[in-house]
Structures are given as C-alpha cells and as structure tokens.
Motif scaffolding. Structure first.
Motif, PDB file in Angstrom:
ATOM      1  N   UNK B 101       0.859  -1.179   0.000  1.00 21.91           N
ATOM      2  CA  UNK B 101       0.000   0.000   0.000  1.00 21.91           C
ATOM      3  C   UNK B 101       0.904   1.241   0.000  1.00 21.91           C
ATOM      4  N   UNK B 102       0.343   2.380  -0.366  1.00 20.97           N
ATOM      5  CA  UNK B 102       1.129   3.614  -0.317  1.00 20.97           C
ATOM      6  C   UNK B 102       1.548   4.008   1.101  1.00 20.97           C
ATOM      7  N   UNK B 103       0.951   3.397   2.097  1.00 22.89           N
ATOM      8  CA  UNK B 103       1.400   3.636   3.475  1.00 22.89           C
ATOM      9  C   UNK B 103       2.802   3.085   3.698  1.00 22.89           C
ATOM     10  N   UNK B 341      -4.851   2.672  -3.666  1.00 19.76           N
ATOM     11  CA  UNK B 341      -3.616   3.112  -2.975  1.00 19.76           C
ATOM     12  C   UNK B 341      -2.506   2.069  -3.030  1.00 19.76           C
ATOM     13  N   UNK B 342      -2.545   1.181  -3.997  1.00 21.62           N
ATOM     14  CA  UNK B 342      -1.500   0.153  -4.131  1.00 21.62           C
ATOM     15  C   UNK B 342      -0.768   0.423  -5.445  1.00 21.62           C
TER      16      UNK B 342
END
Lengths: 384, 384
Positions: B101-103, B341-342
């Motif tokens: 994920x973008x996290x 968000x991936x």
C-alpha cells in the motif's frame, strides 16, 4: 464518578457539549466510512461533512479564501509536520516562546540534531512573566529570525502572549510564523486577516470542545512544506509522491469521520464571546479566592488582561503532586500537577522545589461552585 | 441510507459491533480525559483501559512477554514511524511485496530520496499472481535484504502472502522484518511465536472492527527506532528527548481514549475462527457467482487457499468507476473502484484499461443475500 469536579480542561475539555456526543454516535452508526476515496453516497456524505467542518474552522478564525485547513489526528502531529516541512538554511535561527509545549520543543530539538539550526527563546521579563517585546526586537535585529514559533496561550500559566506584536516583528525579517493555538482557538477571538501567521495549529479536543482524534493546521501561506508523513491519499495511487497541492499533499490515510463529525458539532456549539466571558468570570473568581489563602503562590502574568482560564500555583510545604492526590482522594477534584509538558518556562517559575505546579484548567462547563469547592478544599488542606 | 449494501469493508469495516458504539459513547460521556498524565481517578481509569486494550492485542497475536504495543492514530503513521526510525546503512536494500500500500510505498520512496537505499520488489509469478519464493531466495542471496516489508493480505486482491516463508528467509540475512497486518489481524490467525516479525503494524478500523483514530504497531524486537514524530509524553517534561524505552519513546500526545475504548470493545467481540469461516463462505460464494457471469475478469491468486474477503474484478466494456457509480445509484451497493492506494501491483494485473478494479470487501456483517444482490446487479448491468 459523575460527581467529580473536573478542572483539567487545559489537557482536554470535559465534558463536551451534548451535540458532540450525539454527532459522533450518529456518524459511527450511519456513515463511518472512508471519505474522499469513493463515490458512493455514504462516502460522499462523509466528504461533505469534512468540507463543512473545514469551512466552519476557516470562518471561526476569519481566514482569507486562499487559506486551507489541513486535518491530522493530533496537533502534535501537525506541529511535527510543519516544523519538519520547513527548509531551514544552514545556521538559521528559530525563535520559540519560553512557554512552548514539547509538541514544539521536542520536534525542534530533534531537527537541530540533523540540521544546524539555532533555537533561541523569546526574552521574558522575569518579574512580569511576560514577553519583553523591546528586547525581542533587539534580538531579532542582531540575529534575524528564520522562523518564529509561539503558543497563543500558555498551557502552564494561562498567559495570553502578544502574538500580534511578535509575528508582526518576525515578518519584518520574512520569518515563517507558526502559531500554536491549541489553548486559544474557540476561547479567544482570532482574526487571521489581522495577524501575520503562516501556520496556525489547532487541537480539536481542547478549547474547541471537540473530540480526541481530530486536529490540524490552517495553512495561511504559500510556503511549500517538504513531505514528512506520507501515505495513501485515495487519489493518484500509482504516483509514489504525494499530490502537489495543499491541503491534499499534507493529508494521508483515512480521515477520522467520527471525530470530524464531533468537531463539526462542537463548532456549531461554540460562541467565543459567551465562552470567553464565562471563563473570564471564573478565572477572576479563582484568582481572587486563591489570593486570599495564605501559603499559596500563583504564577500569573503581571497584567491580568493577558490571562485566562488556566491558573498554576504551588502550596507552601507541599509537593504539587501531593496536592493533586489529596484533591482527588478527599475532595473528588481533578487537577493536573507537574511540569505540563512545557520544558522551558520552569526556570522562570522556579517551581522545581515543588516538582512543578498545581494547574487548574477551567472550561465553559465549570461553575462558580466548582471553583468555590476547590478554594474550600485548598483551605481545608492548609488547616490540617 | 440504512438499506445500503456496504461492500467497502477493505477500506473500513462498517458497521461495527454494537458494543463498539456503546463503549465509545460511554467513554465520551464518562472518562474522556488525558490518560497517563495525571493521577486523578478518571485519568487512572483511562490508563487502565489502555493497558487492558494492549493486553488483548498481544493475546490476539500470541505475542511473547517482551513485546510491546505502540499506539498511534493510524497505521499509516505507524508505518512511517517504523520505516523512518530504521537506521539504513548506505546502499542497503529494502524488499517490499508488489502488493504494498502507499502507506509503505510512499514513505520508502521519500526515504530513498534522502538516503541511498535500494527498493526492490519481491518477485511475483505473473500467472499465479503469487510470490515466487524460489526466485525470492535467489534475489536475497544475490542482494542481501536489510529490511523486508510485506503486507499479510493484499488490499487489492485478497491474496494472503506467504509471510512465514518470506520473513524466515529474510531473517537468514538478519533483515528487519515489517508486517503490515492492516487487512489481516482479527481475520487470520497470527501467531507471533512462530513468525519472524520485528514490527507488526495494525489498523483499528479494518479487520479489527474498531473505530478510526486508533492503530499502532507491535514492537516485537529490540531494534532501536530513531525518533521521528515527537512531542509531549506527560512524563519527564523538562527533557527535550523522548523517554528511552518502548513503548513510551514512540507514543506522543494525548491518547485517544474514546477510540481505544472502542477498540477494546471490538477486541472483546472478535472471534477469529468465527469471522474467518463466515468470510470464507461469503468469499467462495462471491467468486462462484462472479465466475458464472460472462464478461467479468477476476484477479485472484492461483491457489484459493491463499485468498480471503477481498475480490477485485473488471467488467468488459466498462471503466471500473462507472460500475461503482451504477451499483451505487441504481442498486444502493457501495463498492470501491480504482487503484486502491496500491502502486505496484497494477502492472501485473494490467487493469489500467479500466482505470483499476471494482473491489468488493466483505465483512462479518455481510450476508449471502448481500453477495447475491451484488451478483444480480452485475448481471443486470451486463444485460442493459
């Protein structure tokens, strides 16, 4: 524990207005979904509530149209984001008020380990416990500020700092100006049109009477903050950089719609004049009551017009934490004791002998009776 | 909007168990104060609830006694804290799964701009959409990992990654291992005693069925993370550095006691086996239903034993966002569409032609009828 007299409102205002509880429960049960990332009706409703809340905040501080609200889960995070986002030139000087909280002091300390910045305290008049504006002007002239950070209201003494003069002077040197309004917004009228503030940081759960979990800063500048905390934004997912524009470039992860709905309700509730007048009355009553007790030292600014809502004192012969414990155990009164996460000011207060102060934080929901009970309790303790 | 069929549970599970709502409202009304900073009864109660919640979390993942829970307001923040806290030697290599994920992806991208780290993707078998363990072993041998970061369950396809093998191999090179369990904890049994995990990041508002505003990581290592976000800790206030020990050195600002009370209620509610079985059934039913429709392409790992709860697909002749819109408008079904968000996985899915996928995220609170309604809706759309 419902009969507790809660006087730790400088930490968190409690209780909240009834509509805050209701709004949060309603959000939880009806639209506790991810806003800004999807286009279904529930997500749209959540997104709308976020936009409405931001508008209310901008209105509260009379922000110009170009200003943005950047939400985050806590004002500490927002201050970290702002301070780490600034691009300090080598050897530049950051001024902070001596009343800063560790939410400012610790990030700057950490930054100073990586970048060569000089951290200076704004000068304090030790007798009045107020900022010495003339000496500040002299210091700025001698060592120009790159950034000036100040809290609006001290979370230790309730001193209202002269932020208009501080930031006006700072701007003569084009310094970046950062206001920590955590203890002020909602309690004191803030007019961004008349203040030279680039970034105004706020907490939801203090003087705004909102919940934990929502805070932020008002981006009142065109200053580009470097990326600091980054993550999913629900948009432009294939791009490893954050979006380019404020506020999106500073907002990562799922917004806390339940806390935001609570903050919106709080903003609907707030009437700055009414809250201010009530707390003014209570503060005066509290100071008067404490001054009448022998063996109490109160830490106040010289000019009481520069003061509200928070009163710190020590009691002769007692450690502050012992006073806190007795008030809790014997009188069911909740106050905060110690250094209150403010690292600089205690060298002026000289309160180390009592391990910090007993701090009373008042709120709109306190009554004269609460204050009277506290004063009676202190009297009782001293009679023992 | 109460009759909405909510299938965006991979973003946020909704609804929550009834006891979560009640616990939050109760906390709000009765002890919404600052825990860990004061010694009055309400603050002590809040502190107790935090400690109890942490114990429940450690028990849920069978953590050893030395492990600590570090709370933060969001899993994105926790992942930023972990990744920025690691001390990367120059030119060291960080492996991430292609499902990140973008996290994870964005913080690493930002770190790579300041430090010379190499970011590599774990190899994926393009046909099975599963990690190629043999090729991974070869890559690790050729270019040793300093850190390996993997999600447990893909938020795009529901693929359950072979984290036991990934991290076991990573530990042969003494790599730091970071698990993003945001889509797994509470849904899949996690046994920290059997896994080589240093840091396990979790979100409260997803598979744990808790609220927004509480997340964190389980510190299962003796690795010292550098300071990143810092602020008040309610202790050692005169010290400009954070406390020395985990979890206190990583926890700043007022804890969100309302969200924590909600998470505690969620943890009391959760029964991993029951939730897993129910979602397993629904997932199978959903896949079967979609497979029977002509013109649907589903993105699944080859081996369905490695899959649960999240199903991504595209519909011939439609942009995914149009399917999302029609499902919302005409059928009152909420799904998520896009890239989720991936950033990395879509080059394998080759779903750019439809601007990403339609994603169905199931929860314990979905029924077979919800799934049947979705399948009927997709059939209807294709008949138009």
């Amino acid at each position: 524990m419902s009969d507790v007299i809660y006087l730790d409102n400088a930490a968190t205002t409690f209780p909240k207005p009834e509509n805050v509880y209701n709004a949060m429960d309603e959000a939880n049960r009806n639209y506790c979904v991810n806003a800004g990332r999807s286009s279904y009706k529930l997500a749209k409703k959540a997104t709308e509530i976020i936009e409405d809340t931001k508008k209310l905040l901008l209105k509260l501080v009379n922000a110009k149209n170009s200003a943005n609200v950047v939400f985050s889960p806590s004002v500490t995070i927002s201050l970290n984001q702002i301070l780490n986002g600034l691009d300090f030139v080598n050897n530049s000087t950051v001024y902070v008020s001596p009343y800063e909280h560790n939410a400012v002091a610790r990030p700057l300390n950490l930054i100073s380990k990586k970048n060569s910045i000089n951290i200076r305290e704004l000068p304090l008049n030790e007798n009045t416990l107020e900022i010495d504006i003339e000496r500040m002007k002299y210091m700025f002239a001698k060592e120009h500020p790159a950034c000036v950070c100040s809290t609006f209201v001290s979370n230790v003494t309730g001193y209202i700092l002269p932020i208009d003069e501080i930031f006006r002077e700072a701007k003569k040197y084009n310094a970046v100006t950062v206001l920590d309004a955590a203890q002020a917004i909602g309690l004191i009228d803030i007019n961004l049109e008349k203040l030279d503030i680039d970034f105004l940081a706020f907490a939801g759960h203090k003087t705004l009477y909102g919940p934990f979990g929502i805070a932020g800063f008002i981006d009142n500048s065109s200053i580009y903050l470097k990326e600091f905390i980054v993550g999913g934004t629900g948009s432009d997912s294939l791009n490893l950089d954050m979006p380019k524009n404020s506020p999106n470039k500073y907002e990562y992860a799922s917004p806390n719609i339940v806390a935001i709905a609570g903050l919106k309700a709080a903003l609907d509730y707030i009437d700055v004049d009414k809250i201010h007048s009530h707390e003014r009355l209570l503060t005066d009553y509290l100071i008067k009551g404490l001054e009448d007790i022998k063996g109490i030292k109160i830490y106040l600014p010289h000019n009481l017009i520069n003061h509200i809502s928070i009163v710190s004192f020590v009691v002769d012969g007692y450690k502050s934490e012992d006073i806190g414990m007795i008030l809790d155990e014997d009188f069911n009164i909740a106050v905060r004791t110690g250094y209150h996460c403010a690292p600089f000011i205690h060298k002026y207060l000289k309160d180390e002998f009592s391990l910090g102060t007993v701090r009373v934080g008042l709120s709109y929901f306190n009554s004269k009776e609460d204050v009277r009970n506290l004063i009676n309790a202190i009297n009782d303790i001293l009679l023992i």
